[in-house]
Design an enzyme around this catalytic site. Structure first.
Site, PDB file in Angstrom:
ATOM      1  N   SER A 123     -29.884   3.661 -16.367  1.00  0.00           N
ATOM      2  CA  SER A 123     -28.949   2.545 -16.566  1.00  0.00           C
ATOM      3  C   SER A 123     -29.311   1.321 -15.734  1.00  0.00           C
ATOM      4  CB  SER A 123     -27.549   3.026 -16.158  1.00  0.00           C
ATOM      5  OG  SER A 123     -26.684   1.938 -15.993  1.00  0.00           O
ATOM      6  N   GLU A 125     -27.262  -0.247 -14.195  1.00  0.00           N
ATOM      7  CA  GLU A 125     -26.443  -0.189 -12.974  1.00  0.00           C
ATOM      8  C   GLU A 125     -27.296   0.197 -11.759  1.00  0.00           C
ATOM      9  OE1 GLU A 125     -22.845  -0.623 -12.188  1.00  0.00           O
ATOM     10  OE2 GLU A 125     -23.346  -1.941 -13.829  1.00  0.00           O
ATOM     11  N   TYR A 147     -21.669   5.837  -9.275  1.00  0.00           N
ATOM     12  CA  TYR A 147     -22.319   6.035 -10.584  1.00  0.00           C
ATOM     13  C   TYR A 147     -23.768   5.527 -10.524  1.00  0.00           C
ATOM     14  CZ  TYR A 147     -23.659   5.060 -15.436  1.00  0.00           C
ATOM     15  OH  TYR A 147     -24.340   4.989 -16.635  1.00  0.00           O
TER      16      TYR A 147
HETATM   17  P1  NAP Z   1     -19.790   7.994 -23.093  1.00  0.00           P
HETATM   18  O1  NAP Z   1     -19.260   7.375 -24.341  1.00  0.00           O
HETATM   19  O2  NAP Z   1     -18.927   8.006 -21.867  1.00  0.00           O
HETATM   20  O3  NAP Z   1     -20.193   9.515 -23.452  1.00  0.00           O
HETATM   21  C1  NAP Z   1     -20.495  10.440 -22.434  1.00  0.00           C
HETATM   22  C2  NAP Z   1     -20.681  11.811 -23.075  1.00  0.00           C
HETATM   23  O4  NAP Z   1     -20.990  12.756 -22.039  1.00  0.00           O
HETATM   24  C3  NAP Z   1     -19.450  12.345 -23.819  1.00  0.00           C
HETATM   25  O5  NAP Z   1     -19.895  12.993 -24.997  1.00  0.00           O
HETATM   26  C4  NAP Z   1     -18.894  13.364 -22.824  1.00  0.00           C
HETATM   27  O6  NAP Z   1     -18.177  14.392 -23.439  1.00  0.00           O
HETATM   28  C5  NAP Z   1     -20.197  13.918 -22.250  1.00  0.00           C
HETATM   29  N1  NAP Z   1     -20.014  14.644 -20.990  1.00  0.00           N
HETATM   30  C6  NAP Z   1     -19.456  14.163 -19.857  1.00  0.00           C
HETATM   31  N2  NAP Z   1     -19.489  15.108 -18.904  1.00  0.00           N
HETATM   32  C7  NAP Z   1     -20.069  16.213 -19.448  1.00  0.00           C
HETATM   33  C8  NAP Z   1     -20.369  17.517 -18.964  1.00  0.00           C
HETATM   34  N3  NAP Z   1     -20.073  17.897 -17.716  1.00  0.00           N
HETATM   35  N4  NAP Z   1     -20.989  18.383 -19.804  1.00  0.00           N
HETATM   36  C9  NAP Z   1     -21.291  18.020 -21.063  1.00  0.00           C
HETATM   37  N5  NAP Z   1     -21.007  16.809 -21.585  1.00  0.00           N
HETATM   38  C10 NAP Z   1     -20.404  15.922 -20.779  1.00  0.00           C
HETATM   39  O7  NAP Z   1     -21.168   7.313 -22.672  1.00  0.00           O
HETATM   40  P2  NAP Z   1     -22.180   6.422 -23.572  1.00  0.00           P
HETATM   41  O8  NAP Z   1     -21.775   5.015 -23.465  1.00  0.00           O
HETATM   42  O9  NAP Z   1     -22.373   7.067 -24.880  1.00  0.00           O
HETATM   43  O10 NAP Z   1     -23.519   6.562 -22.703  1.00  0.00           O
HETATM   44  C11 NAP Z   1     -24.441   7.623 -22.935  1.00  0.00           C
HETATM   45  C12 NAP Z   1     -25.314   7.790 -21.701  1.00  0.00           C
HETATM   46  O11 NAP Z   1     -26.019   6.589 -21.449  1.00  0.00           O
HETATM   47  C13 NAP Z   1     -24.565   8.099 -20.412  1.00  0.00           C
HETATM   48  O12 NAP Z   1     -25.403   8.913 -19.632  1.00  0.00           O
HETATM   49  C14 NAP Z   1     -24.398   6.743 -19.748  1.00  0.00           C
HETATM   50  O13 NAP Z   1     -24.245   6.896 -18.352  1.00  0.00           O
HETATM   51  C15 NAP Z   1     -25.722   6.108 -20.134  1.00  0.00           C
HETATM   52  N6  NAP Z   1     -25.761   4.642 -20.250  1.00  0.00           N
HETATM   53  C16 NAP Z   1     -24.847   4.001 -21.043  1.00  0.00           C
HETATM   54  C17 NAP Z   1     -24.956   2.625 -21.207  1.00  0.00           C
HETATM   55  C18 NAP Z   1     -24.005   1.878 -22.114  1.00  0.00           C
HETATM   56  O14 NAP Z   1     -23.964   0.638 -22.038  1.00  0.00           O
HETATM   57  N7  NAP Z   1     -23.272   2.562 -22.998  1.00  0.00           N
HETATM   58  C19 NAP Z   1     -25.985   1.919 -20.574  1.00  0.00           C
HETATM   59  C20 NAP Z   1     -26.890   2.625 -19.783  1.00  0.00           C
HETATM   60  C21 NAP Z   1     -26.782   3.990 -19.639  1.00  0.00           C
HETATM   61  P3  NAP Z   1     -16.566  14.344 -23.639  1.00  0.00           P
HETATM   62  O15 NAP Z   1     -16.390  13.773 -25.031  1.00  0.00           O
HETATM   63  O16 NAP Z   1     -16.171  15.758 -23.514  1.00  0.00           O
HETATM   64  O17 NAP Z   1     -16.016  13.456 -22.566  1.00  0.00           O
HETATM   65  O1  F7E Z   2     -17.693  -3.541 -16.887  1.00  0.00           O
HETATM   66  C1  F7E Z   2     -15.965  -6.429 -15.345  1.00  0.00           C
HETATM   67  C2  F7E Z   2     -16.410  -5.319 -14.409  1.00  0.00           C
HETATM   68  O2  F7E Z   2     -16.779  -1.274 -17.364  1.00  0.00           O
HETATM   69  C3  F7E Z   2     -18.476  -4.686 -17.090  1.00  0.00           C
HETATM   70  C4  F7E Z   2     -21.260   1.631 -18.525  1.00  0.00           C
HETATM   71  O3  F7E Z   2     -21.622   1.960 -19.845  1.00  0.00           O
HETATM   72  O4  F7E Z   2     -22.694  -0.291 -18.558  1.00  0.00           O
HETATM   73  C5  F7E Z   2     -21.355   0.121 -18.333  1.00  0.00           C
HETATM   74  O5  F7E Z   2     -20.950  -0.188 -17.003  1.00  0.00           O
HETATM   75  C6  F7E Z   2     -18.052  -5.781 -16.125  1.00  0.00           C
HETATM   76  C7  F7E Z   2     -17.909  -5.335 -14.661  1.00  0.00           C
HETATM   77  O6  F7E Z   2     -19.229  -1.784 -17.825  1.00  0.00           O
HETATM   78  C8  F7E Z   2     -12.581  -5.619 -16.335  1.00  0.00           C
HETATM   79  O7  F7E Z   2     -16.023  -5.607 -13.067  1.00  0.00           O
HETATM   80  C9  F7E Z   2     -13.634  -7.346 -15.552  1.00  0.00           C
HETATM   81  O8  F7E Z   2     -18.517  -6.290 -13.817  1.00  0.00           O
HETATM   82  O9  F7E Z   2     -17.535  -2.720 -19.291  1.00  0.00           O
HETATM   83  P1  F7E Z   2     -17.725  -2.284 -17.903  1.00  0.00           P
HETATM   84  P2  F7E Z   2     -20.240  -1.559 -16.603  1.00  0.00           P
HETATM   85  O10 F7E Z   2     -19.528  -1.298 -15.333  1.00  0.00           O
HETATM   86  O11 F7E Z   2     -21.223  -2.671 -16.621  1.00  0.00           O
HETATM   87  C10 F7E Z   2     -23.675   0.306 -17.707  1.00  0.00           C
HETATM   88  C11 F7E Z   2     -25.035  -0.197 -18.116  1.00  0.00           C
HETATM   89  C12 F7E Z   2     -23.571   1.776 -17.631  1.00  0.00           C
HETATM   90  O12 F7E Z   2     -24.569   2.465 -17.436  1.00  0.00           O
HETATM   91  C13 F7E Z   2     -22.200   2.356 -17.570  1.00  0.00           C
HETATM   92  O13 F7E Z   2     -22.219   3.732 -17.936  1.00  0.00           O
HETATM   93  O14 F7E Z   2     -16.757  -6.250 -16.518  1.00  0.00           O
HETATM   94  N1  F7E Z   2     -14.546  -6.345 -15.694  1.00  0.00           N
HETATM   95  N2  F7E Z   2     -12.417  -6.922 -15.927  1.00  0.00           N
HETATM   96  C14 F7E Z   2     -13.920  -5.270 -16.193  1.00  0.00           C
HETATM   97  N3  F7E Z   2     -14.385  -4.049 -16.528  1.00  0.00           N
HETATM   98  C15 F7E Z   2     -13.508  -3.148 -17.026  1.00  0.00           C
HETATM   99  N4  F7E Z   2     -13.957  -1.924 -17.395  1.00  0.00           N
HETATM  100  N5  F7E Z   2     -12.176  -3.451 -17.181  1.00  0.00           N
HETATM  101  C16 F7E Z   2     -11.653  -4.680 -16.845  1.00  0.00           C
HETATM  102  O15 F7E Z   2     -10.464  -4.920 -16.981  1.00  0.00           O
END
Ligand code: NAP
Ligand code: F7E
Length: 328
Positions: A123, A125, A147
């Site tokens: 990520s 992050e 995270y």
């Molecule tokens: P998400 O919607 O939160 O999905 C996470 C998945 O992980 C869900 O299916 C959840 O199952 C499963 N899970 C959580 N804990 C588990 C456990 N202990 N054993 C088995 N399964 C488990 O996340 P996403 O946005 O699809 O992201 C997918 C991956 O990419 C994650 O690793 C995230 O950190 C990473 N990532 C996401 C982004 C982004 O912008 N979306 C960017 C960079 C990296 P449940 O349905 O049971 O909760």
């Molecule tokens: O926040 C700001 C907050 O929670 C984005 C995950 O998929 O992407 C995701 O992480 C920004 C932050 O995503 C609110 O402070 C303001 O600066 O949508 P977010 P994230 O933290 O960037 C990365 C790549 C991952 O890997 C993660 O799994 O938005 N913000 N106001 C807020 N954020 C939230 N959630 N809620 C607010 O009310």
């Protein structure tokens, strides 16, 4: 028929990846953890086309059995505790899932079949307090949340298993990617869902935290294509996947509200309860390696992304009269 295992198939990315792989003719096995209430909203439309197996990132035995029983050629490790604020409330669990869970997966692969190709969901992050703009594969990490710290561990253990055991293990450093299947707690979907509710007279205000924080937001289906491309190369490697554009939360609000003819300043309230103990102020990725080696590029720009998400939320509300999360 190639076979892939997806951990996290019920999540945003897992469901899009399953759609993509089925389209490519794959047999798809999805690992889900046991819960008292099953939530298959995101995969309901393909439920009869995928094999669902029970397993948990906390339980190494379950992972080994799944690999032994199903013999996938590719494993996509997408499961994680992925919501950044929760990682301060549950830092140990986040480490167990998001960091050590990767070692459990990799070691199961090494034990059962070293020929399996492995994808790790790293990520942006990990860049946190950014040391370089834009961020690329060689930019040093400076994570700002439990995270982010857990993801740095997952990233390096993937590289370590590649170098130690010659595994075909790749890490995709993906920047934020969004869409109608995004969880409602993430800022993009929180905004577009509120915009739709306010537009339809179901709500009046939207409470947000830091409006100045900037992200490189892309379209989720584009990003699962990049994951797959990484595993089709001759050599395993790590790639940044991003659009190369950055926008603030404030700009996201402006675009979403103005798209439906509303003034965002009349509805958005800044609520310090949504501030984070440490913030990632600005992210913008350099996807040139992914473009050059994988031939990957994004198909949806920032404005289109915002509009697609607002339209989807409006349609969902029109359809149900009440928002049904995660259907898209
Ligand atoms: P998400 O919607 O939160 O999905 C996470 C998945 O992980 C869900 O299916 C959840 O199952 C499963 N899970 C959580 N804990 C588990 C456990 N202990 N054993 C088995 N399964 C488990 O996340 P996403 O946005 O699809 O992201 C997918 C991956 O990419 C994650 O690793 C995230 O950190 C990473 N990532 C996401 C982004 C982004 O912008 N979306 C960017 C960079 C990296 P449940 O349905 O049971 O909760
Ligand atoms: O926040 C700001 C907050 O929670 C984005 C995950 O998929 O992407 C995701 O992480 C920004 C932050 O995503 C609110 O402070 C303001 O600066 O949508 P977010 P994230 O933290 O960037 C990365 C790549 C991952 O890997 C993660 O799994 O938005 N913000 N106001 C807020 N954020 C939230 N959630 N809620 C607010 O009310």
């Amino acid at each position: 028929m190639p076979k892939a295992l997806i951990t996290g198939i019920t999540g945003q990315d897992g469901s899009h990846l399953a759609d993509f792989l089925l389209e490519k003719g794959y047999e798809v096995v999805g690992m889900v953890r046991r819960t008292s209430t099953i939530n298959f909203d995101r995969i309901r439309h393909i439920q009869d086309r995928v094999t669902i197996v029970q397993g948990d990132l906390l339980d190494q035995v379950s992972i080994i059995h799944i690999l032994q029983d199903h013999h996938p050629e590719e494993v996509f490790n997408l499961a994680a505790q992925s919501f950044v604020p929760t990682s301060w409330q549950q830092p140990v669990l986040t480490g167990e899932f998001t960091a050590l869970g990767v070692t459990r997966m990799l070691d199961a692969v090494r034990t059962v079949d070293k020929n399996i190709r492995f994808y790790q969901a790293s990520s942006s992050e990990m860049f946190g307090k950014v040391q370089e703009v834009p961020q690329r594969e060689t930019t040093p990490f400076y994570p700002r949340s439990p995270y982010g710290v857990a993801k740095v561990y997952g990233h390096w253990i993937t590289i370590n298993y590649r170098e130690s055991y010659n595994l075909f293990a790749c890490s995709g450093i993906l920047f934020n990617h969004e869409g109608p299947r995004r969880g409602l707690e993430f800022v993009t979907h929180k905004i577009t869902n509120s915009v739709a509710r306010i537009k339809l007279g179901l709500a009046t205000e939207l409470r947000l935290g830091n409006l100045e924080s900037r992200r490189d937001w892309g379209w989720a289906p584009d990003y699962v294509r990049a994951m797959w491309l990484m595993l089709q190369q001759d050599h395993p490697d790590d790639y940044v996947v991003a659009t190369g554009e950055t926008h603030s939360v404030r700009e996201f609000c402006q675009e979403a509200f103005s798209y439906v003819g509303l003034d965002w300043e009349k509805h958005v309230i800044v609520d310090p309860n949504f501030y984070r103990p440490a913030e990632v102020d600005m992210l913008v990725g350099d996807p040139s390696k992914a473009r050059r080696v994988l031939g990957w590029q994004p198909s949806v720009n920032f404005r289109e992304l915002v509009h697609l998400m607002v339209d989807a939320d409006l349609a969902a509300l029109h359809q149900t009269g009440n928002h049904t999360p995660h259907v898209g």
